[in-house]
Scaffold this motif. Structure first.
Motif, PDB file in Angstrom:
ATOM      1  N   ALA A  15       0.822  -1.220   0.000  1.00 53.33           N
ATOM      2  CA  ALA A  15       0.000   0.000   0.000  1.00 53.33           C
ATOM      3  C   ALA A  15       0.851   1.263   0.000  1.00 53.33           C
ATOM      4  CB  ALA A  15      -0.948  -0.011   1.193  1.00 53.33           C
ATOM      5  N   ASN A  16       2.066   1.170   0.539  1.00 51.08           N
ATOM      6  CA  ASN A  16       2.964   2.324   0.604  1.00 51.08           C
ATOM      7  C   ASN A  16       4.006   2.352  -0.517  1.00 51.08           C
ATOM      8  OD1 ASN A  16       2.023   3.704   3.039  1.00 51.08           O
ATOM      9  ND2 ASN A  16       2.573   1.789   4.025  1.00 51.08           N
ATOM     10  N   ALA A  17       3.950   1.398  -1.423  1.00 48.96           N
ATOM     11  CA  ALA A  17       4.903   1.343  -2.536  1.00 48.96           C
ATOM     12  C   ALA A  17       4.654   2.506  -3.499  1.00 48.96           C
ATOM     13  CB  ALA A  17       4.773   0.015  -3.272  1.00 48.96           C
ATOM     14  N   PRO A  18       5.711   3.045  -4.081  1.00 49.60           N
ATOM     15  CA  PRO A  18       5.566   4.193  -4.991  1.00 49.60           C
ATOM     16  C   PRO A  18       4.574   3.961  -6.134  1.00 49.60           C
ATOM     17  CG  PRO A  18       7.875   3.805  -4.509  1.00 49.60           C
ATOM     18  CD  PRO A  18       7.115   2.671  -3.898  1.00 49.60           C
ATOM     19  N   GLU A  19       4.550   2.743  -6.703  1.00 50.65           N
ATOM     20  CA  GLU A  19       3.631   2.451  -7.800  1.00 50.65           C
ATOM     21  C   GLU A  19       2.172   2.567  -7.366  1.00 50.65           C
ATOM     22  OE1 GLU A  19       7.356  -0.055  -8.271  1.00 50.65           O
ATOM     23  OE2 GLU A  19       6.019   0.494  -6.646  1.00 50.65           O
TER      24      GLU A  19
ATOM     25  N   VAL B 278      -4.249   4.537  -5.434  1.00 50.07           N
ATOM     26  CA  VAL B 278      -5.121   3.378  -5.255  1.00 50.07           C
ATOM     27  C   VAL B 278      -5.672   3.386  -3.834  1.00 50.07           C
ATOM     28  CG1 VAL B 278      -5.213   0.852  -5.259  1.00 50.07           C
ATOM     29  CG2 VAL B 278      -3.826   2.062  -6.957  1.00 50.07           C
ATOM     30  N   GLU B 279      -6.976   3.297  -3.713  1.00 58.72           N
ATOM     31  CA  GLU B 279      -7.652   3.259  -2.415  1.00 58.72           C
ATOM     32  C   GLU B 279      -7.177   2.025  -1.645  1.00 58.72           C
ATOM     33  OE1 GLU B 279     -10.462   1.027  -1.588  1.00 58.72           O
ATOM     34  OE2 GLU B 279     -10.696   2.044   0.307  1.00 58.72           O
ATOM     35  N   SER B 280      -7.046   2.138  -0.342  1.00 61.80           N
ATOM     36  CA  SER B 280      -6.420   1.082   0.463  1.00 61.80           C
ATOM     37  C   SER B 280      -7.143  -0.264   0.370  1.00 61.80           C
ATOM     38  CB  SER B 280      -6.294   1.521   1.917  1.00 61.80           C
ATOM     39  OG  SER B 280      -7.560   1.714   2.497  1.00 61.80           O
ATOM     40  N   THR B 281      -8.450  -0.259   0.324  1.00 65.79           N
ATOM     41  CA  THR B 281      -9.183  -1.527   0.210  1.00 65.79           C
ATOM     42  C   THR B 281      -8.899  -2.196  -1.127  1.00 65.79           C
ATOM     43  OG1 THR B 281     -10.933  -0.679   1.631  1.00 65.79           O
ATOM     44  CG2 THR B 281     -11.479  -2.588   0.292  1.00 65.79           C
TER      45      THR B 281
ATOM     46  N   ARG C 125      -6.966  -5.805  -1.922  1.00 62.86           N
ATOM     47  CA  ARG C 125      -7.547  -6.864  -2.749  1.00 62.86           C
ATOM     48  C   ARG C 125      -6.606  -7.276  -3.876  1.00 62.86           C
ATOM     49  NH1 ARG C 125     -12.586  -4.319  -4.692  1.00 62.86           N
ATOM     50  NH2 ARG C 125     -12.773  -6.179  -5.975  1.00 62.86           N
ATOM     51  N   ILE C 126      -5.935  -6.303  -4.488  1.00 64.49           N
ATOM     52  CA  ILE C 126      -4.989  -6.614  -5.558  1.00 64.49           C
ATOM     53  C   ILE C 126      -3.826  -7.432  -4.993  1.00 64.49           C
ATOM     54  CG2 ILE C 126      -3.319  -5.642  -7.191  1.00 64.49           C
ATOM     55  CD1 ILE C 126      -5.281  -3.218  -7.442  1.00 64.49           C
ATOM     56  N   PHE C 127      -3.255  -6.969  -3.894  1.00 64.14           N
ATOM     57  CA  PHE C 127      -2.147  -7.674  -3.267  1.00 64.14           C
ATOM     58  C   PHE C 127      -2.553  -9.097  -2.880  1.00 64.14           C
ATOM     59  CE2 PHE C 127       0.520  -8.799   0.400  1.00 64.14           C
ATOM     60  CZ  PHE C 127       1.773  -8.637  -0.162  1.00 64.14           C
ATOM     61  N   SER C 128      -3.726  -9.237  -2.333  1.00 65.71           N
ATOM     62  CA  SER C 128      -4.220 -10.545  -1.914  1.00 65.71           C
ATOM     63  C   SER C 128      -4.363 -11.499  -3.097  1.00 65.71           C
ATOM     64  CB  SER C 128      -5.556 -10.388  -1.192  1.00 65.71           C
ATOM     65  OG  SER C 128      -6.016 -11.633  -0.745  1.00 65.71           O
ATOM     66  N   ARG C 129      -4.847 -11.012  -4.229  1.00 65.09           N
ATOM     67  CA  ARG C 129      -4.994 -11.867  -5.404  1.00 65.09           C
ATOM     68  C   ARG C 129      -3.645 -12.394  -5.872  1.00 65.09           C
ATOM     69  NH1 ARG C 129      -9.476 -11.807  -8.743  1.00 65.09           N
ATOM     70  NH2 ARG C 129      -8.348 -13.526  -9.691  1.00 65.09           N
ATOM     71  N   VAL C 130      -2.633 -11.530  -5.891  1.00 70.58           N
ATOM     72  CA  VAL C 130      -1.297 -11.971  -6.310  1.00 70.58           C
ATOM     73  C   VAL C 130      -0.736 -12.967  -5.296  1.00 70.58           C
ATOM     74  CG1 VAL C 130       1.085 -11.250  -6.765  1.00 70.58           C
ATOM     75  CG2 VAL C 130      -0.829  -9.899  -7.669  1.00 70.58           C
ATOM     76  N   MET C 131      -0.896 -12.691  -4.018  1.00 73.24           N
ATOM     77  CA  MET C 131      -0.383 -13.608  -2.995  1.00 73.24           C
ATOM     78  C   MET C 131      -1.105 -14.955  -3.060  1.00 73.24           C
ATOM     79  SD  MET C 131       2.151 -12.132  -1.615  1.00 73.24           S
ATOM     80  CE  MET C 131       2.394 -11.269  -3.172  1.00 73.24           C
ATOM     81  N   ASP C 132      -2.399 -14.941  -3.356  1.00 68.71           N
ATOM     82  CA  ASP C 132      -3.133 -16.204  -3.511  1.00 68.71           C
ATOM     83  C   ASP C 132      -2.552 -17.021  -4.659  1.00 68.71           C
ATOM     84  OD1 ASP C 132      -4.824 -15.527  -1.426  1.00 68.71           O
ATOM     85  OD2 ASP C 132      -6.506 -14.970  -2.721  1.00 68.71           O
TER      86      ASP C 132
END
Length: 112
Positions: free
Chosen positions: A71-75, A81-84, A88-95
Motif C-alpha cells: 500500500a505504501n509502494a511508490p507504484e 489506489v484506495e487502500s481496500t 484486494r490486488i495484493f491478496s490476489r497476487v499472494m493467492d
C-alpha cells in the motif's frame, strides 16, 4: 494469527517468470479488482508487478506486513489506489503465489 505464523518457514527458492505472470493476468484481467475499479490492464499491470516485487524482495514477511508495504509502494501511491482496492490486488497476487508454491514438495528439507 500472529506475525510469526504467517511467515514462510521453508528455505525454498522461488522463481517467478514475470512474462508468464503478465500473460496469466492479461488472460484473467476481467476477474481482477483493478478491472472492476475501471483501470485498464496497462494501468493495472504495474500494480500487479509491484506485489510480486514485494514478495520476492521480502519473502519472509507475512501477508499483513506485505500488504502494508504494498500500500505504501511508490507504484501504488502514484496511482492513488484506495487502500481496500490495494489490499484486494495484493491478496490476489499472494493467492496465486501461494497456490503455486504449495504444490511444490521438498522431501530433502528437514524442518526443525
Amino acid at each position: 494469527m500472529n506475525a510469526h505464523s504467517e511467515r514462510r518457514q521453508d528455505t525454498a527458492c522461488i522463481i517467478v517468470s514475470i512474462d508468464r505472470e503478465r500473460s496469466f493476468w492479461k488472460n484473467h484481467y476481467t476477474e481482477l479488482p483493478c478491472r472492476q475499479a475501471g483501470l485498464g490492464f496497462d494501468a493495472c499491470w504495474p500494480l500487479l508487478a509491484c506485489a510480486y516485487d514485494i514478495y520476492l524482495r521480502h519473502p519472509n514477511v507475512g501477508r499483513d506486513v506485505g500488504a502494508v508495504m504494498y500500500a505504501n509502494a511508490p507504484e501504488v501511491v502514484a496511482q492513488a489506489v484506495e487502500s481496500t482496492l490495494a489490499g484486494r490486488i495484493f491478496s490476489r497476487v499472494m493467492d496465486r503465489i501461494h497456490r503455486a508454491t504449495t504444490r511444490l514438495e521438498y522431501p530433502h528439507i528437514v524442518q526443525a
